[in-house]
Design an enzyme around this catalytic site. Structure first.
Site, PDB file in Angstrom:
ATOM      1  N   ASP A 398      67.150 -45.525 -27.181  1.00  0.00           N
ATOM      2  CA  ASP A 398      65.803 -46.072 -27.150  1.00  0.00           C
ATOM      3  C   ASP A 398      65.557 -46.887 -28.408  1.00  0.00           C
ATOM      4  OD1 ASP A 398      65.488 -44.186 -29.134  1.00  0.00           O
ATOM      5  OD2 ASP A 398      64.441 -42.764 -27.842  1.00  0.00           O
ATOM      6  N   ASP A 665      65.596 -36.939 -28.768  1.00  0.00           N
ATOM      7  CA  ASP A 665      65.220 -35.923 -29.752  1.00  0.00           C
ATOM      8  C   ASP A 665      63.998 -35.116 -29.337  1.00  0.00           C
ATOM      9  OD1 ASP A 665      63.319 -37.847 -30.014  1.00  0.00           O
ATOM     10  OD2 ASP A 665      63.565 -38.151 -32.168  1.00  0.00           O
ATOM     11  N   ASP A 669      62.839 -35.578 -23.569  1.00  0.00           N
ATOM     12  CA  ASP A 669      64.168 -36.153 -23.373  1.00  0.00           C
ATOM     13  C   ASP A 669      65.139 -35.151 -22.759  1.00  0.00           C
ATOM     14  OD1 ASP A 669      63.581 -38.667 -24.476  1.00  0.00           O
ATOM     15  OD2 ASP A 669      63.895 -37.937 -26.509  1.00  0.00           O
TER      16      ASP A 669
END
Length: 925
Positions: A398, A665, A669
């Protein structure tokens, strides 16, 4: 005897005085020539020890007749006068026995000639004594050493998991304040129950789900979802989630759910990991081991039949040349012992074929490499993920990963109003404007850490102003902070109000994204200090054009300055050269995402930026399923995407055959991390859910460390493949050589101890040597192999060629070695053993570089490889020259040593010639 007729020993034997006559035997020839005995009487005289007479037999040697029977020489018996003469010498009557017969005489004979007794039989050995004896057997020692190495080195998984325990903080005990029956108590978070009133303050972690009661509170919920790092909790938004971090204020909350019934607990319950999941490499290894095991079993049965037939047909002889089996005359013990030896010879073939050292090689390589990855801020939670990541074709990340991966931020352009200051000195700016600008920098950058974490943007701007524009920090004490407020928008920014102690006036400064600050402004300053009103749309449009221009140049605009990503774009370019596609999946808009990926190298500057490469998530998932599968591999950027979009993209990539790695993280996710082939948790502050769902932890947010991990895991894969080639070469050469020799001659070319030592060199020391090769840049230029590939065509070519060479030289020594060297069978057997081991030593060097013709490239960089190789050589010399008894070897002269080493060393030029043979790139197994 010191003199003839006198005994050399100091034995004092004396006759007691006696009144009777004692006959003494004298020998003399008869007229017929036969020996006769004449009896003569003599008196024993004396009444004291001084008068005692010493027996006549003590005048001869004690061993005078001890060898008479053993030698079976008749001439010696006749020389002593036959049996009568011997008896007379010993003072014995043929019929009546010993003439004296007294106890003194008997004791004298015992002292002089010895007692008719033997050393006592050793006591029956106890269990531990037998065990100790077996431990001293050299063959068993080798087996025990192998077992100990396997046991110690195979515990790397356990040790790695123990180290990971320190990285997980969610289950650690935390003390919290609660209110119960009007009093405040400090208890463990594990003792909280539903209905408790928990007191929260800055820095605390929310221990359970609850509802805000009163106070002022800001929490960081990024553990639950990205972008929710500053959430204000009040009566309009009273919900507090377990695991959130308090970043400002204090408050009380009512606990409504604990444990697995909290939002955090429900997410943890969704994590499902199969500990017995078989990876592609282990699956291929198991199949290859099964094939080789079946081949080895067939060879073993063939050898067993050959040896049994040879034994029972009387063609097998022992070391003295005697036929071992002679039908019913063969003892049962001998029969059993021979059958055990035959079975052991056959079984040793199967033992070598089952490749027991391959699992050890994998564990050694993984254990050694994971320690090295720790230096690159990477912790491997699941060792099997290393082999999968080595085959990764796609990495989904990302925007935060890309931003954080840059090592340097700097201010590149600066505008005052619409005036660009590029190439101009700060002294050209009006003093009042410059002072206001410095005030904003000083206080938003220097004092912000008292309220919020200092960002790299803050540090960059402050450093730039001090070092490049000579901004002084002394005036910072002239102002007192009244309030600090983050931006009310979703964009980055901060506001700070100050009171000037000199004039008591209040000043307000904002710093943030330029497109968010612009709507708040009614005027602007130019570089001359003039204040100009933003009275119409045209003037605002000029600022928007500047902001858009900077954004299209891949710059980030802030109120005072912008930040430039570092020019270190190597991480993403290395991925592209390695055949790995980095896909950016972000919630940013298309323009922002496109500029970022162009800057970092995900897209090349000359590459066409089209809908084929850059898409919006919603538009992409409006396509048909077939169209999605066709286009997903080409996409480089998916903008305006949610967590669900990211997970769906991973599913599509996997369905198309991609091995996918994903970074993340946050708690949201977790589904994507678990969906991926390899989940990578980024940052030491990753949530426990993200860590639990991940296979590898990167302890910082630098994407460059992901590339380092990929480089390292590719090295792991290569090291395992190198060992596989080395082991297969040795195993195939041994199986064929051993089987052919036994089938043709009926004798094994190597003893069991020699086979075990060679197996130790191949499976343990060889694995350890090849496991220590370090990653190089060359591994990132290799094509992406399918997961679990053990052997390439290049490796099959090398393995077959080297195995044939070893088989040829060993069989040559076996059948014509005696005539070549002019030595006996025992020396030839030692030459075969020595040459076979040294072939493995030199082939160990060949295996380091399966594709390089120069096998010595980089060999000096691996000290462990050199040390282990020399250890093998030194131990081999000791085995041959000094441990002959245990290994059944003969000492070799220098010419024979030179022949062994020279034959093995020829595998190096032979390897060079073999590598000149082209092979297709396709992979076979």
């Amino acid at each position: 005897m010191d003199e003839i007729g006198k005994p050399s020993s100091s034995i004092n034997c004396y006759r007691q005085p006696a009144t009777q006559s004692v006959p003494v035997i004298h020998q003399g020839p008869s007229p017929q020539g036969a020996a006769v005995i004449q009896m003569q009487q003599f008196d024993v005289v004396g009444g004291s020890t001084d008068n005692l007479q010493q027996p006549d037999y003590t005048r001869h040697e004690p061993g005078l007749f001890s060898g008479l029977v053993e030698g079976r020489v008749m001439d010696q018996l006749i020389e002593h006068g036959g049996v009568q003469g011997v008896a007379a010498t010993l003072e014995t009557h043929i019929q009546n026995g010993i003439l004296d017969g007294s106890s003194e005489d008997i004791n004298c004979r015992k002292q002089f000639f010895g007692s008719n007794s033997y050393p006592a039989s050793p006591p029956t050995m106890g269990f531990f004594h037998c065990l100790q004896k077996e431990f001293m057997d050299f063959t068993n020692i080798i087996l025990l050493v192998c077992a100990a190495l396997y046991l110690v080195l195979a515990t790397s998984n356990f040790r790695q998991n123990r180290k990971l325990d320190n990285l997980f903080e969610f289950n650690k005990n935390i003390l919290v304040d609660v209110m119960r029956h009007g009093r405040r108590y400090v208890i463990s978070k594990f003792e909280i129950v539903v209905g408790d009133i928990v007191c929260l303050k800055n820095g605390d972690q929310v221990p359970a789900d609850g509802i805000f009661i009163k106070g002022s509170l800001k929490v960081d919920e990024s553990r639950m979802a990205a972008g929710r790092d500053r959430v204000e909790i009040n009566h309009e938004n009273p919900f507090l989630s377990s695991g959130s971090k308090i970043i400002d204020g204090c408050a009380t909350m009512l606990v409504t759910a604990v444990g697995m019934k909290t939002s955090w607990g429900r997410m943890m319950s969704t994590i499902v990991r199969d500990p017995n999941e078989e990876t592609p490499l282990h699956d291929r290894s198991r199949k290859l081991t099964l094939i080789l095991g079946m081949f080895g079993l067939a060879m073993a049965l063939l050898v067993l039949v050959r040896l049994l037939v040879g034994y029972f047909t009387g063609k097998t002889r022992d070391e003295f040349g005697n036929v071992e089996f002679i039908g019913s005359r063969t003892k049962v013990d001998d029969l059993i012992r021979s059958l055990v030896d035959i079975i052991a010879t056959a079984v040793i073939i199967w033992v070598v074929a089952i490749r027991g050292g391959f699992s050890l090689a994998i564990n050694l390589t993984l254990a050694h490499s994971t320690k090295r990855m720790m230096a690159d801020q990477a912790v491997v939670r699941n060792l099997s993920a290393c082999e999968v990541l080595a085959s990764a074709k796609t990495i989904c990340t990302d925007m935060k990963r890309i931003i954080a991966s840059k090592q340097i931020m700097r201010v590149l352009r600066f505008f005052v109003g619409v005036d660009s200051m590029e190439g101009r000195s700060y002294t050209s700016i009006a003093a009042n404007v410059l002072e206001l600008f410095f005030q904003g920098i000083r206080h938003t950058s220097a004092h912000v850490h008292n309220f919020f974490p200092v960002t790299r943007i803050d540090e960059t701007i402050l450093s730039w102003a001090v070092h490049s524009w000579n901004m002084e920090m002394e005036n910072i004490r002239q102002f007192s902070i009244l309030n600090v407020k983050p931006s009310c928008s979703e964009s980055w920014g901060i506001g700070i109000s100050l009171r000037n102690q000199a004039d008591n006036r209040i000043h307000l400064h904002w710093k943030g994204d330029a497109d968010s600050i612009l709507p708040l402004c009614s005027h602007y300053y130019d570089s001359s200090g003039n204040m100009i009103a933003l009275s119409n749309h045209v003037e605002r449009e000029r600022f928007l054009q500047i902001i858009e221009q900077m954004a299209s140049s891949r710059l980030r605009c802030v109120a005072f300055a912008h930040r430039q990503l570092s020019e270190d774009e190597e991480a993403f370019q290395v991925c592209r050269r390695a055949g790995i596609h980095v896909k950016l999946v972000t919630s940013e808009n298309v323009s922002r995402a496109r500029a970022m990926v162009l800057e970092c190298g995900i897209l090349s500057p000359g590459e066409e930026v089209s809908e084929r490469l850059v898409v919006e998530a919603q538009a992409f998932f409006n396509y048909s399923e077939e169209e999605q599968r066709q286009r997903v591999g080409d996409i480089m950027v998916m903008a305006m995407s949610s967590d669900e979009h990211k997970r769906q993209m991973v599913q599509l990539l996997k369905a198309n055959g991609h091995v996918v790695a994903v970074t993340g993280d946050c708690a949201n996710d977790a589904p994507t991390l678990q969906e991926a082939n390899v989940g990578i948790a980024m940052g030491e502050q990753s949530t426990e859910v993200a860590k639990e769902c991940s296979d590898i932890l990167i302890l910082d947010d630098n994407f460059a460390n992901v590339v380092k991990v990929v480089r390292c895991v590719r090295c792991i894969r290569n090291n395992i493949q190198k060992f596989n080639q080395f082991q297969l070469t040795a195993n195939m050469a041994f199986l064929v050589m051993y089987t052919v020799t036994i089938l043709s001659s009926g004798n094994a070319p190597l003893t069991i101890a020699q086979v075990l030592w060679a197996n130790l060199v191949i499976n343990t020391l060889g694995a350890l040597a090849l496991a220590t090769d370090k990653p190089t840049e060359a591994v990132m230029k290799q094509p992406v192999y399918h997961a679990g590939i053990l052997m390439t065509n290049i490796m099959w070519r090398n393995m077959i060629a080297q195995a044939l060479y070893q088989i040829a030289v060993i069989l040559t020594l076996q059948f014509i070695g005696e005539s070549i060297f002019g030595v006996g069978e025992e020396v030839v057997a030692t030459l075969i053993f020595n040459t076979f081991v040294f072939c493995q030593v030199f082939n160990l060097v060949n295996a380091r570089n399966p594709e390089e013709k120069n096998v010595f490239v980089g060999i000096l960089k691996n000290r462990w490889f050199i040390v282990i190789t020399w250890i093998i050589v030194i131990l081999q010399v000791i085995l041959v020259e000094f441990l002959n008894r245990f290994f059944h070897t003969e000492r070799l002269n220098w010419k024979q040593w030179a022949a062994c080493v020279g034959i093995a060393a020829f595998s190096w030029p032979f390897d060079w010639l073999v590598k000149c043979i082209p092979v297709p790139i396709s992979l076979l197994f």
